[in-house]
Structures are given as structure tokens and as C-alpha cells.
Enzyme design. Structure first.
Site, PDB file in Angstrom:
ATOM      1  N   GLY A   1      79.283  -0.039-134.515  1.00 39.34           N
ATOM      2  CA  GLY A   1      79.799  -1.173-133.756  1.00 39.34           C
ATOM      3  C   GLY A   1      81.192  -0.996-133.186  1.00 39.34           C
ATOM      4  O   GLY A   1      81.671  -1.855-132.445  1.00 39.34           O
TER       5      GLY A   1
ATOM      6  N   GLU B   1      78.890   4.131-139.954  1.00 41.29           N
ATOM      7  CA  GLU B   1      77.715   4.713-139.272  1.00 41.29           C
ATOM      8  C   GLU B   1      77.961   4.572-137.781  1.00 41.29           C
ATOM      9  O   GLU B   1      77.193   3.950-137.067  1.00 41.29           O
ATOM     10  CB  GLU B   1      76.444   3.929-139.576  1.00 41.29           C
ATOM     11  CG  GLU B   1      76.110   3.718-140.999  1.00 41.29           C
ATOM     12  CD  GLU B   1      75.081   2.614-141.182  1.00 41.29           C
ATOM     13  OE1 GLU B   1      74.439   2.620-142.235  1.00 41.29           O
ATOM     14  OE2 GLU B   1      74.907   1.752-140.299  1.00 41.29           O
TER      15      GLU B   1
ATOM     16  N   ARG C   1      78.249   5.122-131.064  1.00 40.09           N
ATOM     17  CA  ARG C   1      78.839   5.001-129.732  1.00 40.09           C
ATOM     18  C   ARG C   1      80.257   5.577-129.648  1.00 40.09           C
ATOM     19  O   ARG C   1      80.585   6.298-128.715  1.00 40.09           O
ATOM     20  CB  ARG C   1      78.881   3.508-129.356  1.00 40.09           C
ATOM     21  CG  ARG C   1      79.212   3.213-127.913  1.00 40.09           C
ATOM     22  CD  ARG C   1      79.425   1.704-127.727  1.00 40.09           C
ATOM     23  NE  ARG C   1      78.415   0.921-128.397  1.00 40.09           N
ATOM     24  CZ  ARG C   1      77.267   0.525-127.841  1.00 40.09           C
ATOM     25  NH1 ARG C   1      77.011   0.840-126.599  1.00 40.09           N
ATOM     26  NH2 ARG C   1      76.397  -0.191-128.528  1.00 40.09           N
TER      27      ARG C   1
ATOM     28  N   ARG D   1      70.706   0.977-120.576  1.00 40.21           N
ATOM     29  CA  ARG D   1      71.665  -0.082-120.914  1.00 40.21           C
ATOM     30  C   ARG D   1      71.895  -1.101-119.798  1.00 40.21           C
ATOM     31  O   ARG D   1      71.805  -2.310-120.055  1.00 40.21           O
ATOM     32  CB  ARG D   1      73.014   0.513-121.346  1.00 40.21           C
ATOM     33  CG  ARG D   1      73.009   1.168-122.713  1.00 40.21           C
ATOM     34  CD  ARG D   1      74.416   1.507-123.187  1.00 40.21           C
ATOM     35  NE  ARG D   1      75.181   0.325-123.517  1.00 40.21           N
ATOM     36  CZ  ARG D   1      76.186  -0.153-122.807  1.00 40.21           C
ATOM     37  NH1 ARG D   1      76.593   0.460-121.727  1.00 40.21           N
ATOM     38  NH2 ARG D   1      76.815  -1.248-123.171  1.00 40.21           N
TER      39      ARG D   1
ATOM     40  N   TYR E   1      70.902  -4.869-121.104  1.00 39.15           N
ATOM     41  CA  TYR E   1      71.923  -5.812-121.547  1.00 39.15           C
ATOM     42  C   TYR E   1      72.656  -6.366-120.335  1.00 39.15           C
ATOM     43  O   TYR E   1      73.282  -5.622-119.581  1.00 39.15           O
ATOM     44  CB  TYR E   1      72.947  -5.129-122.460  1.00 39.15           C
ATOM     45  CG  TYR E   1      72.341  -4.411-123.642  1.00 39.15           C
ATOM     46  CD1 TYR E   1      71.680  -5.118-124.649  1.00 39.15           C
ATOM     47  CD2 TYR E   1      72.437  -3.028-123.761  1.00 39.15           C
ATOM     48  CE1 TYR E   1      71.136  -4.459-125.730  1.00 39.15           C
ATOM     49  CE2 TYR E   1      71.900  -2.361-124.848  1.00 39.15           C
ATOM     50  CZ  TYR E   1      71.245  -3.081-125.832  1.00 39.15           C
ATOM     51  OH  TYR E   1      70.718  -2.424-126.896  1.00 39.15           O
TER      52      TYR E   1
ATOM     53  N   CYS F   1      59.789   0.381-110.183  1.00 39.61           N
ATOM     54  CA  CYS F   1      59.359  -0.866-109.564  1.00 39.61           C
ATOM     55  C   CYS F   1      59.858  -2.049-110.390  1.00 39.61           C
ATOM     56  O   CYS F   1      59.062  -2.888-110.841  1.00 39.61           O
ATOM     57  CB  CYS F   1      57.844  -0.899-109.444  1.00 39.61           C
ATOM     58  SG  CYS F   1      57.208   0.550-108.598  1.00 39.61           S
ATOM     59  N   GLU F   2      61.134  -2.069-110.653  1.00 39.72           N
ATOM     60  CA  GLU F   2      61.785  -3.138-111.406  1.00 39.72           C
ATOM     61  C   GLU F   2      63.104  -3.394-110.719  1.00 39.72           C
ATOM     62  O   GLU F   2      63.879  -2.462-110.508  1.00 39.72           O
ATOM     63  CB  GLU F   2      62.085  -2.681-112.851  1.00 39.72           C
ATOM     64  CG  GLU F   2      60.897  -2.595-113.765  1.00 39.72           C
ATOM     65  CD  GLU F   2      60.335  -3.952-114.137  1.00 39.72           C
ATOM     66  OE1 GLU F   2      61.096  -4.948-114.098  1.00 39.72           O
ATOM     67  OE2 GLU F   2      59.133  -4.017-114.434  1.00 39.72           O
TER      68      GLU F   2
HETATM   69  C1  LIG Z   1      72.870   0.884-133.970  1.00 45.84           C
HETATM   70  C2  LIG Z   1      73.403   0.971-135.343  1.00 45.84           C
HETATM   71  C3  LIG Z   1      74.505   1.778-135.634  1.00 45.84           C
HETATM   72  C4  LIG Z   1      75.303   2.488-134.554  1.00 45.84           C
HETATM   73  O1  LIG Z   1      75.928   1.564-133.721  1.00 45.84           O
HETATM   74  P1  LIG Z   1      77.039   2.032-132.661  1.00 45.84           P
HETATM   75  O2  LIG Z   1      77.289   0.789-131.866  1.00 45.84           O
HETATM   76  O3  LIG Z   1      76.445   3.125-131.863  1.00 45.84           O
HETATM   77  O4  LIG Z   1      78.232   2.463-133.430  1.00 45.84           O
HETATM   78  C5  LIG Z   1      74.890   1.902-136.943  1.00 45.84           C
HETATM   79  N1  LIG Z   1      74.231   1.261-137.948  1.00 45.84           N
HETATM   80  C6  LIG Z   1      73.164   0.480-137.713  1.00 45.84           C
HETATM   81  C7  LIG Z   1      72.491  -0.194-138.848  1.00 45.84           C
HETATM   82  C8  LIG Z   1      72.716   0.296-136.401  1.00 45.84           C
HETATM   83  O5  LIG Z   1      71.673  -0.504-136.171  1.00 45.84           O
END
Ligand SMILES: *Cc1c(COP(=O)(O)O)cnc(C)c1O
Length: 446
Positions: A234, A276, A279, A314, A318, A345-346
Site C-alpha cells: 500500500g 509486503e 508498487r 489500471r 480504476y 472494443c471498450e
Molecule cells: C496487493 C497487496 C499487496 C501489495 O500492494 P502494493 O500496493 O503493490 O504495495 C500486499 N499485500 C496484500 C495482502 C495485497 O493484497
């Protein structure tokens, strides 16, 4: 955002040859940039017990995972294919954090069989694990994914946690911890991810605060000490030129203060900190390289390119998702306001709307920026538009194909080749000779 000066300096000398040699479209990733970001991530949390588990879903290519591995990262996987991909670059046992949701018995058994660190998303899944443990799969380390019910701040993209399908609600957390203890779990962690692509530090610090509060509560109620805290992914990147970059150093300082303060107050060791991130690690270090197929004037002005949203979903998926677009070799001159579109075709198959770009003609090369995470990986093949190749710009300036483009016969039509299979015809339901349901069933089985 406009790509970094360093990436641009490395890309410039090889781009023209890469376009000629490999043909467009392709995603190209910058090894040096990815590696520098990995090193910076580790430096930021140096001195804390810390590990990043790269979110494989962001860029599931073994050549990229090798880079992660060389920096000591583990891998966050949400499915068995992702676990097996991590295994291909040598990930073993606790190198893999298995964060899935709505997990099936088979998946859970396979993940446990590979000794992945299992992150439990629901009490129903914990009960499936109980069956496995009875069946002789000891699980000594377990993580519980927490759904806090409260948002860690406004404006986080995943919306209200109470509407989210993820995680164990906090009012059932004690129950889950006790159950985990009954299953023989010795080392317990908590996980929480409620924000996506955040550019401010506060929501992530709040995530840690909420987890520490629950770690305290768990200690008081059950005597169990939470040993690791996974803050999920995130961490955002500035897709728009005016976006501020995420202040990772500030995050490092604030998390360190909170963790050491908690450990002192609790008279225990500092819990291990995990991320984790996907991005933040690879996002800015990729570009989608595409060429102009048509310059079209309709009610609006269009630049049609040879990539489509099947290569980068993306912007179509979004609302408001932005990717910067540049034209590296077109001389500056009078600009035009155009929409950059693909061939699907979107109508939402567009990489950008109302972009100020120099006057473009057929054959011009365009760069769509920040495609290093959730780009190729989210690709699909609707309309028979197949996924493009992936290239890696090595630190030594060489360019390597790390995934070929999909092909019609070999890939797209491959699932149409199979041995004949089916069920026999049934008697017509309105026929006078209709049999009783029971005998029909028997007839089919026989
Ligand atoms: C998608 C996701 C991530 C990675 O998210 P980023 O925005 O790429 O950092 C990490 N953990 C979980 C559980 C996710 O669903």
C-alpha cells in the site's frame, strides 16, 4: 510521474535499438532502479528486526524476483502459482508469506506442505487448518490478518474496512488467538492492510498503532506475545507529476519510535516488522513502450497506439488512475490535447485522456510510465489482444527478453486443444417416456 533522471539516462542509449530489435509493444524494467529501491528499503529499516516480502502479484517474473532475492527479500504470495514462482528463484519455507483470502482446503494444505508462513484471513480458514494439523501438518508459526473495522485515516483507497471482505474482525481476534494456541502455534504474528497507493505516512503509522493496541490486548487476555507485525503493502508512488513522493525515511523513523516504545512499555522484545510492498519497489521502474498506429480526429482528438488495456489495465479499471505519457523523440513544438487509446472494443481502453502531447504521427514511439507494478501482471486477452513481451534493462546496459509475447496458436488457442470429453444426451424432458428422477440419475451414471 515523469521517469526518474537516472532511469531516463540509462534508457536513452538503448531504447531505439530495443524498439527496432524487439518490436513494440513491450514493458521494459530497469534493474538498477529496482535494485536501488530494494537497498533503500532495507537501509530505511536497518537496525530493526525487519523483512520485506515482495508482493509477487505486482510483477510476477522470475528475473525480477531474483533481484528481490539478492536483497534478502521474501515473497508475499496469494496463490499457489505465486508460491511456486517464488520457489523457482530459490524461496524456501518461511521465505514465503501466504496471504490469501477465501482460501480452499486444497490451497491451504499445499501452502502448509511448502511450509509457507500462513496468514489466516478468517476463522473458517483457521478451522480448515485445524483439520490439517490433526492430519499431521504441524504449524508452529501463524499470522492472523486483522480487519480493524475502523479506517486508519480518511481517503484510503480500499474504502471502509467494515465493507471489506478481508481479515478477522477485531471482536473475534481473541477467539482466533486461543484457537491458534490449541493447534500448537508457537509464534504468532498480526497482519493488516487497509490502504492502497497512499502517499502520506500517517495511514501506515496508524496501521502499526492499531496492531500494537491489539497485541497489547492479546497479551492481557491470553498471555500470548505477538512476535511479528506485517503492515502489508500500500505504500504509494507519485503517478502524477504534481504528486509528492512517499517519505519512506519519515516512515522508518515513526515506526521505529512506535515499536521501541511499545517493547519498552511491555517489557518485551521489539516485534519483527514486515512489509509486503509491491508498487513502491517496482512501480516507477517500468515503462510500456508503444507506437502510434493512427492519429484520428473525431469529436475528440485521438492517438491510437499498438498496445491496449490488455497490456495495462489500471487506467480502465480504476477511475482516476493516471499514467504519465511522453514522446521521447518527437521535437518540442505546438502541443495537442489528445486521448491515447488502444484497439479494444471498450471505450475505457485508453491510457490517457486530455493529454498535452506534441503533434504525433504514425510510427512515433510513446512511453507510458510507471508500469513496473500491477501492469503486465493484470493483463488479459479479451478481444484476442494478447499480452506483450517483457524486457529487462540490465545494470550493465544490456537488454534481455524476460518473457516472450503471447502467440495465437501457442497460447491463445492452446486451451482449445484437448481430448474429447462430455456427458451423454439426456431424454427430452417433455417426452412421454420420461423416467423418474432417480432412474434418470442411475442411467447417467451407468
Ligand atoms: C496487493 C497487496 C499487496 C501489495 O500492494 P502494493 O500496493 O503493490 O504495495 C500486499 N499485500 C496484500 C495482502 C495485497 O493484497
Amino acid at each position: 510521474m515523469p521517469m526518474s533522471e537516472a532511469f531516463s539516462r540509462r534508457l536513452r542509449p538503448v531504447l531505439r535499438d530495443a524498439v527496432e530489435h524487439f518490436g513494440t509493444p513491450f514493458h521494459l524494467y530497469d534493474e538498477q532502479g529496482i535494485s536501488d529501491t530494494c537497498a533503500y528499503f532495507n537501509e530505511t529499516f536497518a537496525g530493526l528486526p525487519f523483512r520485506e516480502y515482495f508482493a509477487v502479484k505486482a510483477l510476477p517474473n522470475p528475473s525480477i524476483l531474483e533481484i528481490m532475492r539478492s536483497h534478502g527479500f521474501g515473497f508475499d504470495c496469494s496463490s499457489l502459482p505465486e508460491i511456486d514462482l517464488a520457489g523457482r528463484v530459490g524461496a524456501r519455507a518461511h521465505d514465503v508469506f501466504f496471504t490469501s483470502n477465501n482460501t480452499s482446503r486444497e490451497e491451504l494444505a499445499a501452502a502448509a506442505g511448502r511450509s509457507a508462513l500462513i496468514n489466516i484471513d478468517d476463522l473458517a480458514v483457521l478451522e480448515k487448518l485445524a483439520d490439517l494439523v490433526d492430519g499431521d501438518h504441524p504449524v508452529d508459526t501463524l499470522s492472523l490478518r486483522v480487519n480493524p473495522g475502523e479506517a486508519p485515516s480518511e481517503n484510503v483507497f480500499l474504502g471502509s474496512p467494515q465493507d471489506a471482505k478481508f481479515g478477522i474482525p477485531t471482536h473475534r481476534l481473541t477467539e482466533a488467538v486461543i484457537r491458534a494456541g490449541e493447534l500448537g502455534v508457537q509464534h504468532l504474528g498480526l497482519h493488516m492492510m487497509v490502504a492502497s497507493n497512499v502517499l502520506r505516512v500517517a495511514p501506515i503509522v496508524r496501521t502499526l498503532d492499531i496492531l500494537l493496541r491489539h497485541a497489547t490486548m492479546i497479551r492481557e487476555r491470553t498471555g500470548v506475545t505477538v512476535e511479528f507485525l506485517n503492515l502489508g503493502g500500500g505504500i504509494g508512488i507519485p503517478y502524477r507529476p504534481e504528486d509528492p513522493p512517499f517519505d519512506l525515511a519519515a516512515l522508518g523513523r515513526e515506526l521505529r519510535t512506535a515499536l521501541t516504545g511499545w517493547a519498552r512499555a511491555q517489557r518485551t522484545e521489539i516485534p519483527r516488522l514486515c512489509f509486503e510492498s509491491g508498487r513502491y519497489i517496482t512501480g516507477p521502474h517500468g515503462v510500456l513502450v508503444t507506437r502510434v498506429v493512427n492519429r484520428m480526429s473525431k469529436w475528440r482528438e485521438y492517438v491510437g497506439v499498438d498496445a491496449s488495456m490488455s497490456s495495462l489495465m489500471r487506467p480502465g479499471l480504476y477511475a482516476g488512475a493516471y499514467h504519465h505519457i511522453s514522446a521521447p523523440w518527437v521535437p518540442d513544438g505546438p502541443s495537442r490535447t489528445v486521448d491515447v487509446v488502444g484497439s479494444l472494443c471498450e471505450n475505457n481502453d485508453r491510457f490517457g485522456t486530455d493529454r498535452e502531447l506534441p503533434e504525433l504521427t504514425e510510427g512515433d514511439t510513446l512511453l507510458i510510465h510507471d508500469t513496473g507494478a500491477h501492469g503486465h501482471a493484470m493483463g488479459f486477452t479479451y478481444n484476442g489482444r494478447l499480452r506483450p513481451k517483457e524486457l529487462l534493462l540490465r545494470s550493465d546496459g544490456s537488454v534481455q527478453l524476460i518473457r516472450r509475447a503471447e502467440e495465437q496458436e501457442r497460447d491463445h488457442f492452446s486451451t482449445l486443444v484437448f481430448p474429447p470429453d462430455g456427458l451423454p444426451a439426456r431424454p427430452h424432458p417433455h417426452s412421454h417416456h420420461r423416467r423418474a428422477a432417480g432412474s434418470l440419475h442411475e442411467a447417467t451414471l451407468r
